[in-house]
Write a protein that holds these residues in place. Sequence first.
Motif, PDB file in Angstrom:
ATOM      1  N   PRO A 445       0.822  -1.213   0.000  1.00  0.00           N
ATOM      2  CA  PRO A 445       0.000   0.000   0.000  1.00  0.00           C
ATOM      3  C   PRO A 445       0.856   1.264   0.000  1.00  0.00           C
ATOM      4  CG  PRO A 445       0.008  -1.015   2.170  1.00  0.00           C
ATOM      5  CD  PRO A 445       0.680  -1.986   1.252  1.00  0.00           C
ATOM      6  N   VAL A 446       0.381   2.275  -0.693  1.00  0.00           N
ATOM      7  CA  VAL A 446       1.047   3.581  -0.746  1.00  0.00           C
ATOM      8  C   VAL A 446       0.014   4.643  -0.377  1.00  0.00           C
ATOM      9  CG1 VAL A 446       2.260   5.265  -2.186  1.00  0.00           C
ATOM     10  CG2 VAL A 446       2.666   2.809  -2.519  1.00  0.00           C
ATOM     11  N   HIS A 447       0.057   5.079   0.856  1.00  0.00           N
ATOM     12  CA  HIS A 447      -0.846   6.157   1.260  1.00  0.00           C
ATOM     13  C   HIS A 447      -0.405   7.444   0.591  1.00  0.00           C
ATOM     14  CE1 HIS A 447      -2.960   9.035   3.907  1.00  0.00           C
ATOM     15  NE2 HIS A 447      -3.800   8.037   4.108  1.00  0.00           N
ATOM     16  N   ILE A 448      -1.316   8.384   0.463  1.00  0.00           N
ATOM     17  CA  ILE A 448      -0.936   9.651  -0.181  1.00  0.00           C
ATOM     18  C   ILE A 448       0.139  10.386   0.614  1.00  0.00           C
ATOM     19  CG2 ILE A 448      -3.077   9.961  -1.469  1.00  0.00           C
ATOM     20  CD1 ILE A 448      -3.969  11.923   0.684  1.00  0.00           C
ATOM     21  N   ARG A 449       0.246  10.129   1.925  1.00  0.00           N
ATOM     22  CA  ARG A 449       1.366  10.690   2.678  1.00  0.00           C
ATOM     23  C   ARG A 449       2.685  10.102   2.178  1.00  0.00           C
ATOM     24  NH1 ARG A 449      -2.462  10.219   6.930  1.00  0.00           N
ATOM     25  NH2 ARG A 449      -1.824   8.041   7.225  1.00  0.00           N
ATOM     26  N   ASP A 450       2.686   8.791   1.900  1.00  0.00           N
ATOM     27  CA  ASP A 450       3.880   8.151   1.341  1.00  0.00           C
ATOM     28  C   ASP A 450       4.205   8.720  -0.037  1.00  0.00           C
ATOM     29  OD1 ASP A 450       3.695   6.443   3.596  1.00  0.00           O
ATOM     30  OD2 ASP A 450       2.436   5.037   2.483  1.00  0.00           O
ATOM     31  N   PHE A 451       3.165   8.943  -0.814  1.00  0.00           N
ATOM     32  CA  PHE A 451       3.348   9.474  -2.164  1.00  0.00           C
ATOM     33  C   PHE A 451       3.998  10.859  -2.102  1.00  0.00           C
ATOM     34  CE2 PHE A 451       1.935  11.145  -6.295  1.00  0.00           C
ATOM     35  CZ  PHE A 451       2.209  10.064  -7.119  1.00  0.00           C
ATOM     36  N   ASN A 452       3.487  11.721  -1.208  1.00  0.00           N
ATOM     37  CA  ASN A 452       4.053  13.065  -1.086  1.00  0.00           C
ATOM     38  C   ASN A 452       5.455  13.029  -0.489  1.00  0.00           C
ATOM     39  OD1 ASN A 452       1.910  14.476  -2.225  1.00  0.00           O
ATOM     40  ND2 ASN A 452       0.825  14.682  -0.293  1.00  0.00           N
ATOM     41  N   ALA A 453       5.699  12.115   0.449  1.00  0.00           N
ATOM     42  CA  ALA A 453       7.047  11.975   1.004  1.00  0.00           C
ATOM     43  C   ALA A 453       8.038  11.582  -0.086  1.00  0.00           C
ATOM     44  CB  ALA A 453       7.047  10.937   2.121  1.00  0.00           C
ATOM     45  N   THR A 454       7.585  10.746  -1.020  1.00  0.00           N
ATOM     46  CA  THR A 454       8.446  10.315  -2.120  1.00  0.00           C
ATOM     47  C   THR A 454       8.748  11.470  -3.067  1.00  0.00           C
ATOM     48  OG1 THR A 454       7.469   8.096  -1.958  1.00  0.00           O
ATOM     49  CG2 THR A 454       8.696   8.605  -3.968  1.00  0.00           C
ATOM     50  N   ILE A 455       7.756  12.297  -3.337  1.00  0.00           N
ATOM     51  CA  ILE A 455       7.985  13.475  -4.176  1.00  0.00           C
ATOM     52  C   ILE A 455       9.036  14.373  -3.550  1.00  0.00           C
ATOM     53  CG2 ILE A 455       6.925  15.579  -5.086  1.00  0.00           C
ATOM     54  CD1 ILE A 455       4.286  14.015  -5.277  1.00  0.00           C
ATOM     55  N   LEU A 456       8.883  14.676  -2.266  1.00  0.00           N
ATOM     56  CA  LEU A 456       9.858  15.529  -1.582  1.00  0.00           C
ATOM     57  C   LEU A 456      11.243  14.886  -1.586  1.00  0.00           C
ATOM     58  CD1 LEU A 456       7.836  16.841   1.506  1.00  0.00           C
ATOM     59  CD2 LEU A 456       8.282  18.016  -0.644  1.00  0.00           C
ATOM     60  N   HIS A 457      11.295  13.585  -1.405  1.00  0.00           N
ATOM     61  CA  HIS A 457      12.584  12.880  -1.397  1.00  0.00           C
ATOM     62  C   HIS A 457      13.319  13.068  -2.709  1.00  0.00           C
ATOM     63  CE1 HIS A 457      15.289   9.364  -1.806  1.00  0.00           C
ATOM     64  NE2 HIS A 457      15.418   9.470  -0.495  1.00  0.00           N
ATOM     65  N   GLN A 458      12.611  13.016  -3.824  1.00  0.00           N
ATOM     66  CA  GLN A 458      13.264  13.190  -5.121  1.00  0.00           C
ATOM     67  C   GLN A 458      13.768  14.617  -5.319  1.00  0.00           C
ATOM     68  OE1 GLN A 458      13.515   9.981  -5.001  1.00  0.00           O
ATOM     69  NE2 GLN A 458      13.807  10.121  -7.214  1.00  0.00           N
ATOM     70  N   LEU A 459      13.242  15.538  -4.538  1.00  0.00           N
ATOM     71  CA  LEU A 459      13.734  16.918  -4.554  1.00  0.00           C
ATOM     72  C   LEU A 459      14.868  17.136  -3.562  1.00  0.00           C
ATOM     73  CD1 LEU A 459      10.295  18.742  -4.731  1.00  0.00           C
ATOM     74  CD2 LEU A 459      12.005  18.693  -6.552  1.00  0.00           C
ATOM     75  N   GLY A 460      15.288  16.067  -2.903  1.00  0.00           N
ATOM     76  CA  GLY A 460      16.368  16.183  -1.929  1.00  0.00           C
ATOM     77  C   GLY A 460      15.903  16.617  -0.554  1.00  0.00           C
ATOM     78  N   ILE A 461      14.618  16.401  -0.244  1.00  0.00           N
ATOM     79  CA  ILE A 461      14.048  16.862   1.018  1.00  0.00           C
ATOM     80  C   ILE A 461      13.592  15.669   1.855  1.00  0.00           C
ATOM     81  CG2 ILE A 461      12.211  18.221   2.097  1.00  0.00           C
ATOM     82  CD1 ILE A 461      12.113  19.914  -0.436  1.00  0.00           C
ATOM     83  N   ASP A 462      14.047  15.608   3.083  1.00  0.00           N
ATOM     84  CA  ASP A 462      13.523  14.660   4.063  1.00  0.00           C
ATOM     85  C   ASP A 462      12.212  15.242   4.582  1.00  0.00           C
ATOM     86  OD1 ASP A 462      12.855  13.224   6.352  1.00  0.00           O
ATOM     87  OD2 ASP A 462      14.935  12.977   7.003  1.00  0.00           O
ATOM     88  N   HIS A 463      11.102  14.568   4.314  1.00  0.00           N
ATOM     89  CA  HIS A 463       9.797  15.130   4.654  1.00  0.00           C
ATOM     90  C   HIS A 463       9.643  15.383   6.148  1.00  0.00           C
ATOM     91  CE1 HIS A 463       7.877  11.459   6.401  1.00  0.00           C
ATOM     92  NE2 HIS A 463       8.812  10.857   5.687  1.00  0.00           N
TER      93      HIS A 463
END
Length: 491
Positions: A445-463
């Motif tokens: 499962p991928v909750h939308i919180r996980d999805f947004n955390a992944t987006i930030l991670h690809q920008l170099g940001i620890d959510h």
Amino acid sequence: MNELNQIQNNVTRRQLLANASRPIGAAALASLMGGSAMASTPDQTQFPGGKVTPGLPELPNFERKAKSIIYLFMCGGPSHIDTFDFKPELRKIHGTELPDSIRNGQRITGMTSGQKNFPCVAPMFNFKKFGQHGTYVSEILPHTANIVDDIAIIKSVNTEAINHDPAITFINTGNQQPGRASLGSWVSYGLGSPNDNFPAYVVMISKGPGQKQALYERLWSSGFLPSKHQGVKMRGGSDPVLYLNNPNGVDRPMRRRMLDRIRDINQEHYDQFLDPETQTRIAQYEMAFRMQASVPELMDLSNEPEYIFEMYGPDSKKPGTFARNCIIARRMAERGIPMQQLFHRGWDQHGSLPKLIRGQCQTIDQPSAALVQDLKQRGMLDETLVIWGGEFGRTIYSQGALTKDNHGRDHHGRCFTMWMAGGGVKGGVEYGKTDDYSYNIVENPVHIRDFNATILHQLGIDHNKLSFRSQGLDQKLTGVEPARVVKEILV
């Protein structure tokens, strides 16, 4: 850092001596004039004199894979069942009642709560396998089918929200309640922009042939973040940004002189009251002045070769269409704009789904695929993260009478499909799995919180490290509940 600490940091010795007799009155007056100094934490990227740093000094937390995000947001909830999440077994259950063991007491919307029967509806379209891994894609997405080796399809995204307003607010801001900062505003706040001729966060809106759910300005609002981080909406046509052009009788030198006088007044106000939103106001006036020159050049596609218009499809020359917005999005990525969202309305298909979803896919399929291919051929895909999806999926059961051409599907948040491409995401990947009814998640499962955390991670940001103090809390895009980066889909 709270409001008083920020004001203290901005106070020079001269200002302290000059204002020592009136700190309480100044704070009260600042609150009455704008309310911003007492309502939200000041912008930590602001320095006296209106100078702005690229972003928070501690960011990025690590090497960033993506320099830009292009988020293709399908408003209304695309049916995952009719696009990507196909199983041959679905044909066998067509017309049968959805078992109680599958529904398992799920809360449903008021639109189907009165139904006595919940007949399952298999896709009305053919599916074929594409790409090296044999990925099922519906016939209504032929162009997307041709890029499956470049995208990661996530079939197990989920959310608790079952109605549009809370669902679209949740996925865009991290909370079902309005008033929070949007994803794009967090990106602007944390990373800034390498191009000061454009805002860091731009929004464009188009609409397809389906039923249209409302869109709200708060979906790209800065919320509790300083207002300069809110998204700037660009429209199709000759006036892409409202009130940006000079009125009749005002030329550019006159506008410059006017802004200089306004800046002096605002700076005097800031020196006296230390309201951080005054610095934001100065910066926004200057941004608007620069955009008067940069936006017309951005929106002028006359220098695009004919093959580009052919690649993006027949609507690409029509202002305000999704196809044209996709070309503009690529141009903005070339100019370094870090965050764009293309909201496309029309996916709320409660009736006549076979006809309406086919029309919607004809509108977005070729431009979405062309955007990925265009970025790839220019060597930009590796550093540009393209995202496609909506706020939730649709139900396997029919809303209303089950007929070949007139059935619909209700909202479904338990599982839905989104895809990503570029920006450090693996291509040719399918992640997550649903049951035989495409109703519940059975793997990853991928909750939308996980999805947004992944987006930030690809920008170099620890959510977990990107936060903002507001209303006594350290606010985060991913909220207070655990969120994880979906590293399985990353390079």
